[in-house]
Design a protein around this motif. Sequence first.
Motif, PDB file in Angstrom:
ATOM      1  N   SER A  29       0.837  -1.194   0.000  1.00  0.00           N
ATOM      2  CA  SER A  29       0.000   0.000   0.000  1.00  0.00           C
ATOM      3  C   SER A  29       0.868   1.238   0.000  1.00  0.00           C
ATOM      4  O   SER A  29       1.932   1.257   0.627  1.00  0.00           O
ATOM      5  N   SER A  30       0.396   2.273  -0.674  1.00  0.00           N
ATOM      6  CA  SER A  30       1.157   3.525  -0.713  1.00  0.00           C
ATOM      7  C   SER A  30       1.112   4.248   0.627  1.00  0.00           C
ATOM      8  O   SER A  30       1.946   5.093   0.905  1.00  0.00           O
ATOM      9  N   ARG A  76      -1.053  -5.643  16.340  1.00  0.00           N
ATOM     10  CA  ARG A  76      -1.660  -4.555  15.568  1.00  0.00           C
ATOM     11  C   ARG A  76      -1.118  -4.536  14.149  1.00  0.00           C
ATOM     12  O   ARG A  76      -1.858  -4.311  13.187  1.00  0.00           O
ATOM     13  N   LEU A  77       0.199  -4.721  14.022  1.00  0.00           N
ATOM     14  CA  LEU A  77       0.804  -4.732  12.689  1.00  0.00           C
ATOM     15  C   LEU A  77       0.304  -5.921  11.895  1.00  0.00           C
ATOM     16  O   LEU A  77      -0.053  -5.788  10.718  1.00  0.00           O
ATOM     17  N   LEU A  78       0.256  -7.079  12.529  1.00  0.00           N
ATOM     18  CA  LEU A  78      -0.214  -8.276  11.834  1.00  0.00           C
ATOM     19  C   LEU A  78      -1.640  -8.081  11.345  1.00  0.00           C
ATOM     20  O   LEU A  78      -1.969  -8.415  10.202  1.00  0.00           O
ATOM     21  N   GLY A  79      -2.499  -7.501  12.195  1.00  0.00           N
ATOM     22  CA  GLY A  79      -3.888  -7.265  11.795  1.00  0.00           C
ATOM     23  C   GLY A  79      -4.007  -6.320  10.618  1.00  0.00           C
ATOM     24  O   GLY A  79      -4.811  -6.534   9.705  1.00  0.00           O
ATOM     25  N   LYS A  80      -3.177  -5.271  10.599  1.00  0.00           N
ATOM     26  CA  LYS A  80      -3.245  -4.300   9.516  1.00  0.00           C
ATOM     27  C   LYS A  80      -2.714  -4.893   8.206  1.00  0.00           C
ATOM     28  O   LYS A  80      -3.242  -4.610   7.128  1.00  0.00           O
ATOM     29  N   VAL A  81      -1.662  -5.707   8.297  1.00  0.00           N
ATOM     30  CA  VAL A  81      -1.134  -6.362   7.094  1.00  0.00           C
ATOM     31  C   VAL A  81      -2.167  -7.324   6.522  1.00  0.00           C
ATOM     32  O   VAL A  81      -2.385  -7.393   5.299  1.00  0.00           O
ATOM     33  N   LEU A  82      -2.842  -8.059   7.380  1.00  0.00           N
ATOM     34  CA  LEU A  82      -3.894  -8.971   6.928  1.00  0.00           C
ATOM     35  C   LEU A  82      -5.021  -8.190   6.270  1.00  0.00           C
ATOM     36  O   LEU A  82      -5.551  -8.592   5.223  1.00  0.00           O
ATOM     37  N   LEU A  86      -6.205  -8.465   2.278  1.00  0.00           N
ATOM     38  CA  LEU A  86      -7.542  -8.957   1.962  1.00  0.00           C
ATOM     39  C   LEU A  86      -8.431  -7.870   1.365  1.00  0.00           C
ATOM     40  O   LEU A  86      -9.648  -8.007   1.303  1.00  0.00           O
ATOM     41  N   GLY A  87      -7.811  -6.754   0.940  1.00  0.00           N
ATOM     42  CA  GLY A  87      -8.552  -5.709   0.236  1.00  0.00           C
ATOM     43  C   GLY A  87      -8.897  -4.494   1.053  1.00  0.00           C
ATOM     44  O   GLY A  87      -9.523  -3.566   0.542  1.00  0.00           O
ATOM     45  N   GLY A  88      -8.508  -4.449   2.338  1.00  0.00           N
ATOM     46  CA  GLY A  88      -8.793  -3.291   3.166  1.00  0.00           C
ATOM     47  C   GLY A  88      -7.758  -2.196   2.992  1.00  0.00           C
ATOM     48  O   GLY A  88      -6.837  -2.305   2.171  1.00  0.00           O
ATOM     49  N   ASP A  89      -7.895  -1.145   3.800  1.00  0.00           N
ATOM     50  CA  ASP A  89      -6.963  -0.011   3.701  1.00  0.00           C
ATOM     51  C   ASP A  89      -5.967   0.030   4.855  1.00  0.00           C
ATOM     52  O   ASP A  89      -5.196   0.982   4.981  1.00  0.00           O
TER      53      ASP A  89
END
Length: 302
Positions: A29-30, A76-82, A86-89
Motif C-alpha cells: 500500500s502507498s 496490531r501490525l499483523l492485523g493491519k497487514v492482513l 484482503l482488500g482493506g486499507d
Amino acid sequence: MRVSGFPAMDPLCKAFASISATTCRRELSSGIDVGVYGFEVVRNAEYLKNLKSPSAIYILNFPATGGTGLIKAHPRLLGKVLDISLGGDGSFEEPNSERALTNIDLSIYGRFVDLISQAFHESVLELCGRSQIGIPVRSKFEEQPGMVRITPDRSEVFVIKLNFYIADDKVGAGLDLVIPLTTLEPLKSDLNSTTATNDHTAGLWATHMYDEVLNVQLPLSAVIDLGQFSVGDVSRLEQGMLLEIPANAIDDVRLRIETADGNTTLSHGRLGTKGRHKALRLAVDPDQSFIMPLIEMPRPNG
C-alpha cells in the motif's frame, strides 16, 4: 550505539527502515511509512522472556553462513497487514490479539516476513556493496517464545525495532528483527570498512547538503489589507474596477511565506519606493520561531 567490534549501527538500522518502507509501499500500500523505534543488544533469554504468549514469531535462517534470527510482529501490525492483503486499507483493528492464526493468516504473514527479510538484505548491500550472510529465509512459525531457539540463552542478540505507520495510524505498530551477534559477525569487516570510507567524504557531503538547503526557494508575498467588503460588493467585482487602498494600509503590509503548513506571517513593514520600484521596509524583525531553526542549523566543520 556501538556493538562490540562493530561500528555505530545507526546507518544500518536507518537504511533497513527506509528500504522496508519503500518495499511495503510498492508491494502492499502507498499509505505505509516505517521508522526506527530503537535498537539494542540484550541476552537472548532476556529478550524471549519479555515476549507475551502467544507471539507471532518467524524463525529465520541465513543459508550463506548457517546463522539464525527471528522476526516478531506486534498483533496490531499483523492485523493491519492482513487487512491490506484482503482488500482493506489497513485501518482495521483486530479485536482479539490472542486468537489463533489460520492457514491464510500464516500465508499472508509469511509473505510479509519475506518482504522484510529482503529489505534487510538490501540494506546490507546498500551499505557494504555485498552481503556475506545472504538473504534470511523464514523456516518455522512459533507462537510460544519459550520454544524459540536461535542461539544459546546467554548469547547476545541485536534487536532492531521498527515502527510501521499504516493509513491514518499515528501510533504505529511494531516489528522486531532479532539477529545473534554471531550471525552478524561476518558483516563486521565490511561495515567497519564502509564507515571508514564514508568518513573521508562526510565533510564534502555535509557541505553539499547544507548549500542545497540554503538554496531552497521559498515563495514570499506582501499582503495589503483593503478592509472589509460585503458579499454583494465582492459579487460585483469586474475587470477595470478601482479599489481604494485605505490611507493607513501601506503602513502595515504583511510579509507572508508559503510553507507546507500553509501561509505564515514572517514580518510586518511599510510600503514605499526605491528608485522606480516599489519596496517594502521591514518594521519588525522576522518571526524568530521560523528564523531560529535556520540560524541554528548545524554548519559543516563547525
